[in-house]
Design a protein around this motif. Structure first.
Motif, short mmCIF file in Angstrom:
data_model
loop_
_atom_site.label_atom_id
_atom_site.label_comp_id
_atom_site.label_asym_id
_atom_site.label_seq_id
_atom_site.Cartn_x
_atom_site.Cartn_y
_atom_site.Cartn_z
N GLN A 53 -18.07 45.22 -2.49
CA GLN A 53 -17.89 46.81 -3.80
C GLN A 53 -17.06 46.23 -4.75
OE1 GLN A 53 -17.48 50.19 -1.53
NE2 GLN A 53 -16.61 51.01 -3.07
N LYS A 54 -15.34 45.90 -3.57
CA LYS A 54 -14.03 45.41 -4.29
C LYS A 54 -14.24 44.73 -5.25
CE LYS A 54 -10.11 46.68 -2.65
NZ LYS A 54 -9.39 48.11 -2.93
N ALA A 55 -15.10 43.61 -5.56
CA ALA A 55 -14.68 42.20 -6.85
C ALA A 55 -15.47 43.51 -7.41
CB ALA A 55 -15.56 41.25 -6.17
N ILE A 56 -16.80 44.27 -7.19
CA ILE A 56 -17.45 44.83 -8.61
C ILE A 56 -16.86 46.35 -9.66
CG2 ILE A 56 -19.39 46.60 -9.32
CD1 ILE A 56 -20.84 44.89 -6.69
N GLU A 57 -15.01 46.99 -8.37
CA GLU A 57 -14.32 47.58 -9.13
C GLU A 57 -13.36 46.92 -9.20
OE1 GLU A 57 -15.31 51.37 -5.42
OE2 GLU A 57 -13.90 49.61 -5.12
#
Lengths: 423, 92, 414
Positions: free
Chosen positions: C279-283
């Protein structure tokens, strides 16, 4: 280079003849060689029978039996060496957002040694063309794709930021540090664990360099077999090892009171688009990489105090490199000390670039230039000051470290002293 | 094997196996005195070729024999030297 | 200097995939959900528990390359050299139109020229060290494609090779973008992989993620209740990347779109799967692209087809985009997972989807009730167009990479 400045605040080294940064520096400053007859297997059937081996005990180095089992030797080096660098940096890792810590580990040949021995098993000594998967070790995938090295280091240090393996052959060690530097500069990470590892001393690697006569056949005298820039040089000596750094934004390193070994002031890589193994004698692409790296460091070539050469000890490389220094540094090439630590620790393929960055940073730290061991006989085509045999006290504020590798890659990095960077 | 003479045709066959062709002058004609470089074979290709000759003919060529042979004629002669057939005419 | 935030665009695609060699063949297959997965033909797979793969068919190296090159290269390098030629042709340019130092190469690899290496290991152990090829020293290693591409095309600019398992394809393109922003005009990037040989197969089996199904339509089913591993494949895509201004200057006919955002993270600890780090990478990638989740029209999922990994991916997508907030597709179910080639092929596919306003499907998957994502199981034509895509790639070891792509109509004023 208008963006953030990047500092080395922690160093770990696992090198032949010297586990640990302190031992490594004393080996270099004493001019001792760590090359010897290969002991990992019987090398009698091979053309080149010498290597620079690390006397490494995984348990003593702090690895659990489980870690030792699942990791190739190169991954073991990486983890142990990264831990040393992390401790040396004094950085309280648990206080840093893990997503702001990334890992870039370089390696030229990954887990070749593990793959070599495992192939022998699953193929029943090369007998089975359709190898028997039932005999495969459970962690074979970690050997298959060497990004496992970076995953292990990230896991060991709790890093969760941008992480990859850089594998550009024998420039991997410089390129991994260069890559990590760019990530900090662009703001993708605050801290990078960067370095390189290789443990290639196994039959397949020895055989493949035999086939192209790149390694030295000086088997009767292995302690003096690595002879960069010497008139009697006859090829490189295969080595192994790792060096890993903690890289941080210079300002934040200063504000936490960290010891700064050196700043990474410039870096560039270039393809020679010429040959997978051969080099043009004019050194043009390496000169171009050097020119861009020095340019990025915003300094005149005359400010370089020491050149940490690739100096592999093959006929071709040492000539090529000498030409590249003259082409990029002009008259200064004749005045600046140039040396190759491969004369002492051999050529550990992808790892050596990082090991040489460590030597460069330590040269700045100590104002001492490490020597080129075994350099007794002059070669008219290698006519620079190669610091023969003994280390030299020499004020060292800016170092150029270069590398050259199969695939036709040339890389150059400029390191500068923190004092020069201005407090 | 070692009593058989090594001919330029043998060399052509091994060159093709070892390093293919297509980067230079065709191997089909009289190539004895054409430089390997012109034929499109670099030092790496010749090292591979030399290795295959050594294995097939069970000889051990002097290292300089390969690096110094600039033409097929020179390499054929070097191989025959090693085979003890120094007097043989390489053209056969 | 092109500048830190200048637009970097893709202007040429070179695709080699199991369901289509060449851009047109591939796109015709993938938009209709035609699969290239079948029983392995490169070797006899009978004795192995998994026997399906995505093999690139109809590739005859002799039609494209001299025997001089073929003798010293692994299949993955042959595919990569031809893929590069295709990408240049698609970009309607050639290396001779650039200064040699203005062109670079950054590729991803996962296991190198593994089949070449296997043959030499067999020579070594069955016959002896003197039977190892003079080409072994470089034909198998991870940097070989970058090296051979640069030599064949006379490219003397920046070089690079990254290895991060399946995430590598995105990491390479991101590194190429970095180099273009530092001043290089054009870079060949992406990845093409091939390790469909007995030794490579044995290594992949130990990942314990391979499907053992013998039905090509039921073997690789991400987000399905029957998900039980994936099918490996070979191939990938290489792309021509340029600075936008420079592409305009040479009047590049195909500006597919922009690499507008990218980020990468790694899961905490080897083997610990985490939705949070993905999720962090996507955000972060969205932030890097200066894009809102609502602006994303289509997501190319990593689609591991391992239940806990599918769960983590679906959870991350739901958290960022909301419940069924964005169409999600995984055309890689028609090719198999291609190692470092997978993500760059997804990037190429995304640009083709944007060009034609067509969303390629994830055929055969019946999405399990537990996943709140809008999985595209049938081809969709998008009247509003596909303007922004997100590509997700995850690698064994916990690598998470995310890349945002923007269609060409938006890539001017930035």
């Amino acid at each position: 280079m208008t963006e953030g400045r990047v500092a080395i605040t922690g160093i770990g080294v696992t090198a032949p003849g010297a586990v640990g940064t302190k031992n490594f520096w004393s080996l270099l400053s004493d001019g001792r060689t760590a090359t010897r007859r290969i002991s990992f297997f019987d090398p009698s059937d091979f053309r080149s029978q010498c290597a620079a081996e690390v006397d490494f005990d995984p348990e003593q180095a702090g690895l659990t039996p489980q870690e030792t089992r699942r990791m190739d030797r190169a991954a073991q080096f990486a983890v142990v060496t990264a831990r040393e660098a992390a401790a040396d940096s004094g950085l309280p890792f648990s206080d840093v957002d893990p997503y702001r810590i990334g890992v870039t580990i370089g390696s030229a040949v990954g887990a070749t040694t593990g793959l070599d021995w495992e192939y022998r098993t699953v193929s029943d000594g090369g007998r089975l063309k359709l190898v028997d998967h039932e005999y495969a070790v459970p962690h074979l995938y970690n050997y298959f794709v060497p990004s496992s090295f970076t995953a292990e280091v990230a896991g060991a240090l709790g890093a969760q930021g941008p992480s990859t393996v850089v594998s550009t052959g024998c420039t991997s060690g410089l390129d991994a540090v260069g890559h990590a530097t760019e990530l900090i500069r662009e703001g993708s990470a605050d801290v990078m664990i960067a370095g390189a590892t290789d443990a290639p001393i196994s039959p397949i690697t020895v055989a493949c360099f035999d086939a192209i006569k790149a390694t030295t056949p000086r088997n009767q005298d292995p302690e003096h077999a690595s002879r960069p820039f010497d008139g009697t040089r006859s090829g490189f000596v295969l080595g192994e090892g790792a060096a890993v750094f903690v890289l941080e934004d210079l300002e934040s390193a200063r504000s936490r009171g960290a010891h700064v070994y050196a700043e990474i002031a410039g870096y560039a890589s270039r393809c020679n688009a010429y040959h997978m193994t051969g080099l043009r004698s004019d050194g043009r692409e390496m000169a171009e990489a050097i020119r861009v790296a020095i340019d990025e460091a915003r300094m005149a070539p005359e400010r370089i105090d020491y050149v940490n050469a690739h100096g592999s000890g093959t006929k071709q490389n040492d000539r090529h490199e000498t030409a590249a220094f003259k082409r990029s540094l002009g008259e200064h090439a004749y005045r600046v000390p140039v040396s190759s630590i491969k004369s002492m620790v051999g050529h550990s393929l992808g790892a050596i670039g990082s090991i040489e960055v460590a030597a460069s940073a330590l040269a700045i730290e100590h104002d001492v230039v490490p020597p080129t061991a075994n350099l007794h006989t002059s070669d008219p085509e290698c006519d620079l000051d190669y610091v023969p045999l003994a280390a030299r006290e020499h004020p060292t504020d800016a170092v150029l470290s270069v590398g050259s590798g199969f695939g036709g890659f040339q890389s150059a990095m400029v390191l500068t002293s923190p004092e020069r960077s201005g407090a | 094997m070692s009593t058989t003479e090594f001919t330029v045709e043998d060399l052509k066959r091994i060159l093709r196996e070892a390093a293919g062709s297509g980067d230079g002058v065709s191997l089909d004609g009289d190539i004895l005195d054409i430089d390997f470089e012109v034929l499109g074979y670099d030092s790496l290709a010749l090292l591979e070729t030399g290795g295959r000759i050594e294995r097939e003919y069970e000889i051990s060529l002097d290292e300089s024999a390969i690096s110094e042979a600039e033409t097929p004629r020179a390499l054929v002669e070097a191989v025959n030297n090693d085979l003890g057939l120094a007097q043989a005419d390489p053209v056969s | 200097m092109n500048g830190r935030n200048s637009s970097v665009v893709v202007t040429g695609l070179g695709i080699a995939a199991p369901n289509g060699l060449g851009n047109r063949n591939y796109w015709e297959s993938v938009r209709e959900g035609v699969s290239g997965i079948g029983r392995i033909s490169h070797f006899d797979p009978s004795q192995y528990p998994s026997r399906l793969a995505g093999e690139v068919k109809g590739f005859v190296p002799e039609e494209h390359l001299t025997s001089r090159i073929i003798s010293q290269t692994d299949r993955m390098t042959q595919l990569a050299l031809v893929g590069t030629d295709c990408a240049f042709a698609d970009a309607r340019t050639q290396p001779s139109e650039f200064d040699e130092y203005e062109m670079g190469v950054v590729t991803a690899s996962s296991s190198g020229g593994f089949e070449f290496g296997e043959n030499e290991l067999r020579n070594l152990w069955s016959q002896g060290g003197q039977y190892v090829s003079a080409y072994q020293s470089f034909a198998w290693f991870y940097a070989v494609n970058s090296g051979q591409i640069s030599i064949r095309n006379g490219m003397r600019g920046p070089s690079g090779v990254v290895v991060s398992d399946q995430a590598g394809g995105l990491d390479a393109i991101a590194q190429a973008r970095r180099q273009i922003r530092k001043g290089t005009r054009m870079i060949v990037s992406g990845g093409i992989d091939a390790s469909l040989c007995p030794w490579g197969w044995t290594a992949q089996l130990t990942s314990r993620r391979l499907s053992t199904s013998s039905d090509p339509n039921r073997a690789y089913l991400p987000f399905d209740a029957e998900a039980a591993g994936h099918v490996p494949g070979e191939g990938g895509a290489l792309v021509i990347m340029e600075d936008l201004a420079s592409a305009h200057e040479r009047r590049a006919p195909n500006v597919y779109g922009e690499i507008s955002g990218y980020a990468a993270t790694i899961d905490p600890g080897a083997g610990v799967e985490s939705a949070t780090s993905l999720q962090k990478a996507i955000e972060q990638a969205l932030r890097n692209a200066d894009a809102d989740p609502a602006e994303i029209d289509l997501v190319f999922a990593d689609a591991a087809a391992v239940p806990e990994l599918d769960r983590a991916e679906a959870e991350a997508l739901t958290k960022v985009f909301g419940v069924r907030g964005v169409p999600v597709t995984a055309p890689k179910t028609t090719t198999g997972r291609l190692g470092s080639g997978a993500a760059s092929l997804d990037v190429a596919t995304a640009f083709l989807a944007m060009r034609d306003g067509v969303i390629p499907p994830t055929p055969n998957v019946r999405i399990a009730d537990e996943y709140d994502i809008d999985l595209v199981s049938e081809k969709r034509e998008s009247r509003a167009g596909v303007r922004n895509c997100l590509v997700i790639a995850r690698g064994i070891g916990g690598f998470n990479s995310a890349m945002v792509l923007r269609d060409s109509n938006q890539s001017s004023g930035r």
